[in-house]
Design a protein around this motif. Structure first.
Motif, PDB file in Angstrom:
ATOM      1  N   HIS A  22      -3.536  -4.608  -2.988  1.00 36.29           N
ATOM      2  CA  HIS A  22      -4.337  -3.596  -2.302  1.00 36.29           C
ATOM      3  C   HIS A  22      -3.404  -2.762  -1.425  1.00 36.29           C
ATOM      4  CE1 HIS A  22      -7.372  -2.234   0.753  1.00 36.29           C
ATOM      5  NE2 HIS A  22      -8.105  -2.075  -0.331  1.00 36.29           N
ATOM      6  N   GLY A  23      -3.444  -2.952  -0.139  1.00 32.87           N
ATOM      7  CA  GLY A  23      -2.536  -2.256   0.754  1.00 32.87           C
ATOM      8  C   GLY A  23      -2.856  -0.778   0.909  1.00 32.87           C
ATOM      9  N   PRO A  24      -1.909   0.003   1.433  1.00 34.15           N
ATOM     10  CA  PRO A  24      -2.176   1.426   1.699  1.00 34.15           C
ATOM     11  C   PRO A  24      -2.383   2.261   0.449  1.00 34.15           C
ATOM     12  CG  PRO A  24       0.118   0.876   2.179  1.00 34.15           C
ATOM     13  CD  PRO A  24      -0.590  -0.419   1.940  1.00 34.15           C
ATOM     14  N   LEU A  25      -1.896   1.788  -0.714  1.00 34.00           N
ATOM     15  CA  LEU A  25      -2.156   2.524  -1.955  1.00 34.00           C
ATOM     16  C   LEU A  25      -3.640   2.525  -2.304  1.00 34.00           C
ATOM     17  CD1 LEU A  25       0.808   1.341  -4.201  1.00 34.00           C
ATOM     18  CD2 LEU A  25       0.378   3.687  -3.468  1.00 34.00           C
ATOM     19  N   ARG A  26      -4.364   1.526  -1.858  1.00 26.25           N
ATOM     20  CA  ARG A  26      -5.785   1.402  -2.179  1.00 26.25           C
ATOM     21  C   ARG A  26      -6.668   1.631  -0.952  1.00 26.25           C
ATOM     22  NH1 ARG A  26      -6.358  -1.238  -7.198  1.00 26.25           N
ATOM     23  NH2 ARG A  26      -8.548  -0.658  -6.971  1.00 26.25           N
ATOM     24  N   SER A  27      -6.131   2.267   0.054  1.00 27.61           N
ATOM     25  CA  SER A  27      -6.915   2.544   1.260  1.00 27.61           C
ATOM     26  C   SER A  27      -6.511   3.904   1.825  1.00 27.61           C
ATOM     27  CB  SER A  27      -6.724   1.424   2.299  1.00 27.61           C
ATOM     28  OG  SER A  27      -5.350   1.166   2.529  1.00 27.61           O
ATOM     29  N   TYR A  28      -5.377   3.958   2.494  1.00 29.53           N
ATOM     30  CA  TYR A  28      -4.940   5.213   3.107  1.00 29.53           C
ATOM     31  C   TYR A  28      -4.713   6.312   2.067  1.00 29.53           C
ATOM     32  CZ  TYR A  28      -4.316   2.742   7.536  1.00 29.53           C
ATOM     33  OH  TYR A  28      -4.530   2.023   8.699  1.00 29.53           O
ATOM     34  N   LEU A  29      -4.116   5.972   0.933  1.00 31.39           N
ATOM     35  CA  LEU A  29      -3.890   7.006  -0.076  1.00 31.39           C
ATOM     36  C   LEU A  29      -5.213   7.489  -0.670  1.00 31.39           C
ATOM     37  CD1 LEU A  29      -1.941   8.775  -1.632  1.00 31.39           C
ATOM     38  CD2 LEU A  29      -1.681   6.935  -3.315  1.00 31.39           C
ATOM     39  N   GLU A  30      -6.159   6.590  -0.834  1.00 36.19           N
ATOM     40  CA  GLU A  30      -7.445   6.991  -1.392  1.00 36.19           C
ATOM     41  C   GLU A  30      -8.134   8.036  -0.518  1.00 36.19           C
ATOM     42  OE1 GLU A  30     -10.032   3.766  -2.258  1.00 36.19           O
ATOM     43  OE2 GLU A  30      -8.883   3.080  -4.002  1.00 36.19           O
ATOM     44  N   THR A  31      -8.164   7.813   0.785  1.00 36.94           N
ATOM     45  CA  THR A  31      -8.840   8.779   1.655  1.00 36.94           C
ATOM     46  C   THR A  31      -8.052  10.080   1.745  1.00 36.94           C
ATOM     47  OG1 THR A  31      -7.850   7.609   3.544  1.00 36.94           O
ATOM     48  CG2 THR A  31     -10.138   7.111   3.018  1.00 36.94           C
ATOM     49  N   ALA A  78      15.343  -2.027  -2.728  1.00 37.59           N
ATOM     50  CA  ALA A  78      14.300  -1.190  -2.138  1.00 37.59           C
ATOM     51  C   ALA A  78      13.502  -0.585  -3.282  1.00 37.59           C
ATOM     52  CB  ALA A  78      14.909  -0.092  -1.263  1.00 37.59           C
ATOM     53  N   GLY A  79      12.227  -0.346  -3.046  1.00 38.69           N
ATOM     54  CA  GLY A  79      11.367   0.210  -4.083  1.00 38.69           C
ATOM     55  C   GLY A  79      11.386   1.723  -4.067  1.00 38.69           C
ATOM     56  N   CYS A  80      11.699   2.325  -5.202  1.00 34.14           N
ATOM     57  CA  CYS A  80      11.647   3.783  -5.345  1.00 34.14           C
ATOM     58  C   CYS A  80      10.594   4.129  -6.382  1.00 34.14           C
ATOM     59  CB  CYS A  80      13.016   4.339  -5.730  1.00 34.14           C
ATOM     60  SG  CYS A  80      14.099   4.583  -4.299  1.00 34.14           S
ATOM     61  N   VAL A  81       9.349   3.868  -6.032  1.00 37.72           N
ATOM     62  CA  VAL A  81       8.164   4.201  -6.814  1.00 37.72           C
ATOM     63  C   VAL A  81       7.088   4.599  -5.808  1.00 37.72           C
ATOM     64  CG1 VAL A  81       8.651   2.664  -8.766  1.00 37.72           C
ATOM     65  CG2 VAL A  81       7.386   1.787  -6.791  1.00 37.72           C
ATOM     66  N   LEU A  82       5.973   5.129  -6.294  1.00 39.57           N
ATOM     67  CA  LEU A  82       4.867   5.436  -5.411  1.00 39.57           C
ATOM     68  C   LEU A  82       4.451   4.168  -4.665  1.00 39.57           C
ATOM     69  CD1 LEU A  82       2.699   7.422  -4.427  1.00 39.57           C
ATOM     70  CD2 LEU A  82       1.286   6.673  -6.361  1.00 39.57           C
ATOM     71  N   GLY A  83       4.496   4.217  -3.348  1.00 39.18           N
ATOM     72  CA  GLY A  83       4.221   3.037  -2.529  1.00 39.18           C
ATOM     73  C   GLY A  83       5.461   2.396  -1.961  1.00 39.18           C
ATOM     74  N   GLY A  84       6.650   2.708  -2.514  1.00 39.05           N
ATOM     75  CA  GLY A  84       7.871   2.131  -1.983  1.00 39.05           C
ATOM     76  C   GLY A  84       7.800   0.622  -1.927  1.00 39.05           C
ATOM     77  N   GLY A  85       8.185   0.055  -0.782  1.00 39.01           N
ATOM     78  CA  GLY A  85       8.209  -1.393  -0.634  1.00 39.01           C
ATOM     79  C   GLY A  85       6.859  -2.048  -0.784  1.00 39.01           C
ATOM     80  N   VAL A  86       5.771  -1.376  -0.398  1.00 36.30           N
ATOM     81  CA  VAL A  86       4.461  -2.023  -0.488  1.00 36.30           C
ATOM     82  C   VAL A  86       3.965  -2.113  -1.921  1.00 36.30           C
ATOM     83  CG1 VAL A  86       3.797  -1.396   1.852  1.00 36.30           C
ATOM     84  CG2 VAL A  86       3.179   0.127  -0.031  1.00 36.30           C
TER      85      VAL A  86
END
Length: 578
Positions: A216-225, A110-118
């Motif tokens: 891309h994903g939510p790090l480059r969309s939802y987090l930006e807004t 499992a990813g334990c960084v900003l964004g986790g699995g994505v």
């Protein structure tokens, strides 16, 4: 350009980029505290902050993407704003170098960084099949309820099956050879996200949330807004130990400083109206609930007896007995390997430390070439469906990639997904690490029948490809013998698409039901604690679940925002803190 600079500057401030030691949480309260910045947490944090509420998003790991000041990168990425998480061709590096990236307390990847699995997965991205909702999910979460959220997700995060900016697909010999066999067997080519319900005897190019050659994903969309809003805050290197509660009312979150750089102490929600959303993933969310005195008695006793939490755990008279950890599910993975002399292998592992200069130049200067494609050159993806003797249709996604025992090998993984009836269980150890206690693979006869029938069908199709030879299973090995030879364990069968430990439903788990959260994703027995991630999925999706998780988070935000603030009341015999 100025707007981008402002966002990056804001990111540095929000992340506490200059921190070099643990700092105490401030006294400020928040309307919503979201625990975990993965597929569920990023989306729901943005949607809640969109309402004008104050939102705090907690991530126990460090920074990842260069967009948000991450620093983990290959030497050839120095002096760029890219990290290992941004370059599709470096995806596979996670399997040989996961230090500081993978969670160390889950027992599975499992990813334990900003964004986790994505931030660490293959970025494969599919519109859910309608049956993913209609078969698996309860009333209020069916395909008719979810379609607007799916549409919004794919507008915010477009899918792409040609990731290189020059519009070319590279080293497609494997795709071409496998699809020749599929064509002969009557399979149909589709653009997968144009035809999400055509997932039987169809094939497609691998489809990703990659834009302009970068993840891309939510790090480059939802987090930006979210980051652009003044009442949104994000703390990294800050874990959640447990929620602080009296009876069923949560007043805050007790923190664990990580990497000597995060926050410690307790952060509180707005008195009376604040809420906590747990989005720490299938293993992480279950762990947080266990440590907060929510779960089966045997698991809560493990926490109570642990040297870490035992002396400070919430008193037993306030435990909430729910089936947390049950209903554990994963795609059942079965690997086959073929070989063909036309297949061309590319050393994506070598691209980390000793890359081909022409390839890094093409990527850095134009975001083009083989390194814009996800390692290890995924595709084709294809689908079959099988009707079981129990009357249940089981869906299979097949995922090919160019790697194996030889330089001309391809591995094709069969993912048995939607319709599976086998389930397992996750539990917690005295060291407070999560683990798979009961494996969820092939525990029912009909699930195994589907795996065998699917493999027989694909073996027959690929036997039509001239020059193709079998590595595993061997041409003389029966499919049944091959399937029975593979242990039903995460190491041999796991896909790391874990779901189910905090299941959603109307059947309250405190009174014999299977559900941990209600139809608003609120934890039974509480008035302001919610779980929003893959752990609430009652059943497995047809394919990789990221797209479905994003849509679930959007739907959950809508339902949570529509709820009235909790009114003062007695819950489980305890007076609520106000």
């Amino acid at each position: 350009m100025a707007r981008t600079f402002a966002l990056v500057a804001a990111a540095a401030a929000f992340f506490g980029h200059a921190q070099s030691q643990c700092t105490a949480a401030p006294s400020q309260t928040y309307d919503y505290i979201v625990i975990g910045s993965g597929a569920g947490g990023l989306v729901i944090a943005d949607k809640l902050s969109e309402s004008g509420a104050s939102v705090l998003l907690l991530e126990k790991g460090p920074l990842s993407s260069g967009k948000w000041n991450g620093t983990m990168k290959a030497s050839w990425l120095q002096n760029t704003n890219l990290t290992r998480f941004d370059v599709p061709g470096l995806f596979n590096q996670i399997w040989v170098d996961s230090a500081g990236v993978a969670c160390d307390d889950t027992g599975v990847m499992a990813g334990c960084v900003l964004g986790g699995g994505v931030a660490v997965n293959s970025a494969l991205y599919w519109k859910p099949h309608s049956s993913d909702w209609d078969v698996n999910f309860p009333t209020g979460w069916k395909s008719t309820d979810m379609q607007k959220h799916v549409d919004n997700v794919f507008q915010r995060i477009p899918s792409n099956y040609i990731p290189s900016k020059d519009g070319k697909l590279y080293l497609q010999q494997g795709f071409d050879r496998v699809t020749k066999g599929l064509d002969t067997a009557g399979f149909k080519y589709v653009v997968a996200n144009d035809a999400p319900n055509e997932k039987n005897r169809t094939y497609a190019h691998a489809t990703f949330y990659i834009q302009n050659g970068e993840r891309h994903g939510p790090l480059r969309s939802y987090l930006e807004t979210a980051m652009a809003r003044p009442k949104f805050n994000l703390w990294v290197n800050t874990g959640a130990r447990r929620v602080v509660r009296t009876g069923g009312h949560i007043t805050g979150v007790e923190l664990e400083c990580k990497n000597n750089a995060g926050r410690s102490g307790t952060v509180n929600v707005t008195p009376g109206t604040g809420r906590v959303i747990v989005s720490a993933g299938t293993m992480g969310s279950a762990k947080l609930l266990f440590r907060s005195g929510i779960g089966p008695t045997d698991q809560l006793n493990v926490v109570k007896s642990s040297p870490i939490d035992g002396s400070t755990m919430i008193s037993q008279d306030q435990w909430i007995n729910l089936p947390v950890g049950n209903n554990l599910n994963d795609h059942v993975g079965t690997d086959i390997q073929i070989s063909h002399p036309d297949i061309v292998f590319y050393d994506f592992y070598g691209a980390w430390g000793s890359p081909i200069k022409a390839d890094t130049d093409a990527y850095l200067q134009k975001r083009s070439g083989i390194l814009a494609q996800v390692a290890p050159n995924l595709g084709p993806i294809f689908w079959t469906a099988h009707n079981g003797s129990d009357g249940i249709t089981r869906h299979i996604q097949w995922q090919a990639r160019i790697e194996g025992r030889t330089k001309t090998a391809m591995t094709i993984t069969q993912y048995l997904g939607m319709g599976t009836t086998s389930r397992g269980r996750a539990d917690i150890t005295p060291q407070l690490n999560m683990r798979v206690a009961t494996n969820p693979y092939l525990r029912t006869t009909q699930d195994k029948e589907a795996v065998i029938a699917g493999l027989d069908y694909v073996r027959s199709a690929l036997n039509n490809v001239q020059g193709l030879t079998w590595i595993t299973p061997t041409s003389s090995q029966t499919t049944t013998a091959f399937v029975n030879s593979i242990p039903a364990t995460p190491a041999s069968r796991g896909s790391n698409h874990w779901t189910g430990t905090c299941t959603i439903g109307s059947d309250d788990g405190r009174t014999g039901g299977k559900a941990v959260v209600d139809l608003d994703t609120k934890v039974y027995g509480t008035d302001n604690l919610f779980v929003v991630d893959a752990s609430i999925f009652p059943g497995m999706t047809t394919g990789n679940p990221s797209g479905a998780i994003f849509a679930v988070a959007e739907r959950a935000a809508e339902r949570i925002l529509a709820l009235k603030a909790p009114a003062p009341k007695l819950i489980r015999g305890a007076t609520r803190d106000m």
